[in-house]
Design a protein around this motif. Structure first.
Motif, short mmCIF file in Angstrom:
data_model
loop_
_atom_site.label_atom_id
_atom_site.label_comp_id
_atom_site.label_asym_id
_atom_site.label_seq_id
_atom_site.Cartn_x
_atom_site.Cartn_y
_atom_site.Cartn_z
N ALA A 37 0.83 -1.20 0.00
CA ALA A 37 0.00 0.00 0.00
C ALA A 37 0.86 1.25 0.00
N ARG A 38 1.96 1.24 0.77
CA ARG A 38 2.86 2.39 0.77
C ARG A 38 3.53 2.58 -0.59
N MET A 39 3.92 1.46 -1.23
CA MET A 39 4.57 1.53 -2.54
C MET A 39 3.61 2.11 -3.58
N LEU A 40 2.36 1.62 -3.58
CA LEU A 40 1.39 2.11 -4.56
C LEU A 40 1.04 3.58 -4.31
N ALA A 41 0.94 3.97 -3.05
CA ALA A 41 0.65 5.38 -2.75
C ALA A 41 1.76 6.28 -3.26
N ALA A 42 3.01 5.86 -3.09
CA ALA A 42 4.13 6.67 -3.57
C ALA A 42 4.14 6.72 -5.10
N ARG A 43 3.86 5.60 -5.74
CA ARG A 43 3.85 5.56 -7.21
C ARG A 43 2.70 6.41 -7.76
N TRP A 44 1.54 6.32 -7.14
CA TRP A 44 0.37 7.04 -7.64
C TRP A 44 0.47 8.53 -7.36
N LYS A 45 1.27 8.92 -6.38
CA LYS A 45 1.44 10.34 -6.11
C LYS A 45 2.13 11.01 -7.30
N GLU A 46 3.12 10.31 -7.89
CA GLU A 46 3.84 10.85 -9.03
C GLU A 46 3.08 10.64 -10.35
N ASN A 47 2.44 9.49 -10.50
CA ASN A 47 1.78 9.13 -11.75
C ASN A 47 0.45 8.45 -11.43
N PRO A 48 -0.63 9.22 -11.25
CA PRO A 48 -1.90 8.61 -10.85
C PRO A 48 -2.45 7.69 -11.94
N PRO A 49 -3.12 6.61 -11.55
CA PRO A 49 -3.67 5.68 -12.55
C PRO A 49 -4.86 6.29 -13.27
N LYS A 50 -5.10 5.79 -14.49
CA LYS A 50 -6.25 6.26 -15.26
C LYS A 50 -7.52 5.66 -14.67
N PRO A 51 -8.62 6.42 -14.65
CA PRO A 51 -9.87 5.85 -14.12
C PRO A 51 -10.39 4.74 -15.03
N GLN A 52 -10.90 3.69 -14.42
CA GLN A 52 -11.45 2.56 -15.17
C GLN A 52 -12.82 2.24 -14.62
N PRO A 53 -13.75 1.87 -15.50
CA PRO A 53 -15.08 1.52 -15.00
C PRO A 53 -15.02 0.21 -14.21
N PHE A 54 -15.94 0.09 -13.28
CA PHE A 54 -16.01 -1.12 -12.47
C PHE A 54 -16.41 -2.29 -13.35
N ARG A 55 -15.60 -3.35 -13.33
CA ARG A 55 -15.83 -4.56 -14.12
C ARG A 55 -16.12 -4.22 -15.59
N ALA A 56 -15.16 -3.58 -16.18
CA ALA A 56 -15.31 -3.19 -17.58
C ALA A 56 -15.47 -4.42 -18.46
N PRO A 93 -14.80 -6.87 -21.42
CA PRO A 93 -13.58 -7.16 -22.18
C PRO A 93 -13.74 -6.74 -23.64
N GLU A 94 -12.59 -6.49 -24.28
CA GLU A 94 -12.65 -6.08 -25.67
C GLU A 94 -13.15 -7.24 -26.52
N PRO A 95 -13.99 -6.97 -27.53
CA PRO A 95 -14.52 -8.06 -28.36
C PRO A 95 -13.41 -8.69 -29.20
N ARG A 96 -13.49 -10.01 -29.36
CA ARG A 96 -12.51 -10.74 -30.17
C ARG A 96 -13.16 -11.18 -31.47
N ALA A 97 -12.32 -11.33 -32.47
CA ALA A 97 -12.81 -11.87 -33.74
C ALA A 97 -13.04 -13.37 -33.55
N PRO A 98 -14.08 -13.92 -34.17
CA PRO A 98 -14.34 -15.35 -34.01
C PRO A 98 -13.19 -16.18 -34.57
N SER A 99 -12.87 -17.23 -33.88
CA SER A 99 -11.77 -18.09 -34.30
C SER A 99 -12.26 -19.11 -35.31
N ARG A 100 -11.61 -19.17 -36.46
CA ARG A 100 -11.99 -20.12 -37.51
C ARG A 100 -11.04 -21.29 -37.57
N SER A 101 -10.04 -21.31 -36.72
CA SER A 101 -9.05 -22.37 -36.77
C SER A 101 -9.55 -23.65 -36.10
N SER A 102 -10.71 -23.60 -35.42
CA SER A 102 -11.20 -24.79 -34.74
C SER A 102 -11.53 -25.89 -35.74
#
Length: 85
Positions: free
Chosen positions: A29-48, A50-59
């Motif tokens: 927690a101390r390490m993350l607080a120090a890192r985020w003080k210099e470079n805060p993380p980008k906001p992300q939606p809760f349980r975003a 996943p990016e859509p994948r192209a259907p696999s035709r190799s099956s």
């Protein structure tokens, strides 16, 4: 027996620890607080989503390869069985 009694008194008491007025954060927690003080993380939606994948035709290709290999093995074993030694 007196040594065990002394150790019994020194045993860690979770109720006493939970009742502490000041709790020190963990090292992570101390390490993350120090890192985020210099470079805060980008906001992300809760349980975003996943990016859509192209259907696999190799099956189908994989299935054909496996079935073809099995057929070749059956034919080779059958040929070896009919061949006289």
């Amino acid at each position: 027996m007196s040594a065990q009694d002394e150790n019994g008194e020194r045993e860690f008491d979770i109720k006493w620890a939970d009742g502490a007025e000041l709790k020190e954060p963990s090292a992570r927690a101390r390490m993350l607080a120090a890192r985020w003080k210099e470079n805060p993380p980008k906001p992300q939606p809760f349980r975003a989503d996943p990016e859509p994948r192209a259907p696999s035709r190799s099956s189908w290709r994989s299935t054909a390869i496996v079935l073809g290999t099995v057929a070749v093995i059956i034919l080779v074993l059958g040929y070896a069985d009919f061949r006289p030694f």
